[in-house]
Design an enzyme around this catalytic site. Structure first.
Site, short mmCIF file in Angstrom:
data_model
loop_
_atom_site.label_atom_id
_atom_site.label_comp_id
_atom_site.label_asym_id
_atom_site.label_seq_id
_atom_site.Cartn_x
_atom_site.Cartn_y
_atom_site.Cartn_z
N SER A 1 0.85 -1.19 0.00
CA SER A 1 0.00 0.00 0.00
C SER A 1 0.88 1.23 0.00
O SER A 1 1.99 1.22 0.53
CB SER A 1 -0.91 0.00 1.23
OG SER A 1 -1.82 1.08 1.17
N ASP A 2 0.40 2.28 -0.61
CA ASP A 2 1.11 3.54 -0.56
C ASP A 2 0.11 4.67 -0.71
O ASP A 2 -0.97 4.49 -1.26
CB ASP A 2 2.17 3.63 -1.66
CG ASP A 2 3.28 4.60 -1.27
OD1 ASP A 2 3.11 5.81 -1.51
OD2 ASP A 2 4.29 4.15 -0.70
N GLN A 3 0.50 5.82 -0.20
CA GLN A 3 -0.35 7.00 -0.26
C GLN A 3 0.47 8.18 -0.77
O GLN A 3 1.60 8.39 -0.35
CB GLN A 3 -0.89 7.33 1.12
CG GLN A 3 -1.84 8.53 1.13
CD GLN A 3 -2.36 8.77 2.52
OE1 GLN A 3 -1.65 9.31 3.36
NE2 GLN A 3 -3.58 8.35 2.77
#
Length: 188
Positions: A66-68
């Site tokens: 996951s990344d933001q």
């Protein structure tokens, strides 16, 4: 059921994934998070989530990456790392709308599944003294956008527009649960 690995050592993502009641391991993926020239923030978040998941792929496990990426005026904002950078980010977002693209990728024995969540944060107008008080209280130097919405950072906003309230913390659980169910995990 194959093992489940969270490709992150982020305590925020670990705490969120724990909510789903599944046993999982955590591991740090070795990935280069440098944006490519002209890469859109949403594409960057998706690429990084996929790269993190693929970095830890094994035949006997499903891996969540996951990344933001925060976006202001089409430009990605990273984690500030320093108080000076955090002051700059919060000052530039004062009174503005900022988009947060949170991607999740699940890769494993049956393939790859992805989702992307968009959250729009409406910052209230902030004065320097408020920014300083906030930074001293919470020191969000490891957070995209220089705030922790699950903590005191919520006081910096006029509104949050989203489909998944957990996405802004760093892992969109609604999409993650959907992807895990698709892979055969028994998520309530």
């Amino acid at each position: 059921m194959p093992r489940l690995i969270l490709a992150s050592t982020s305590r925020y993502r670990r705490d969120l994934l724990t909510r789903l009641g599944l046993a999982f391991e955590t591991a740090r993926p070795e990935t280069d998070e440098t944006p490519r020239p002209g890469e859109a923030p949403a594409d960057l978040a998706t690429r990084l989530a996929r790269t993190k998941a693929q970095a830890l792929m094994t035949p006997d496990a499903w891996v969540i990456g996951s990344d933001q990426v925060a976006e202001l005026d089409g430009t990605p904002l990273g984690k500030p790392g320093t108080l000076e950078a955090a002051r700059g980010q919060l000052s530039s977002m004062s009174g503005r709308r900022v988009r947060f693209h949170t991607a999740v990728c699940l890769t494993g024995p049956d393939g790859l599944h992805e989702a992307l969540d968009l959250t729009e944060v409406h910052f209230r107008s902030l004065v320097a003294a408020e920014i300083e008080r906030y930074l001293q209280a919470e020191s969000p130097l490891d957070c995209a956008g220089s705030f922790k919405c699950e903590g005191l950072g919520i006081s910096l906003f006029d509104a949050i527009d989203n489909r998944d309230p957990t996405a802004l913390v760093g892992l969109p659980l609604i999409a993650t649960a959907r992807l895990l169910r698709r892979a055969g995990f028994a998520v309530p």
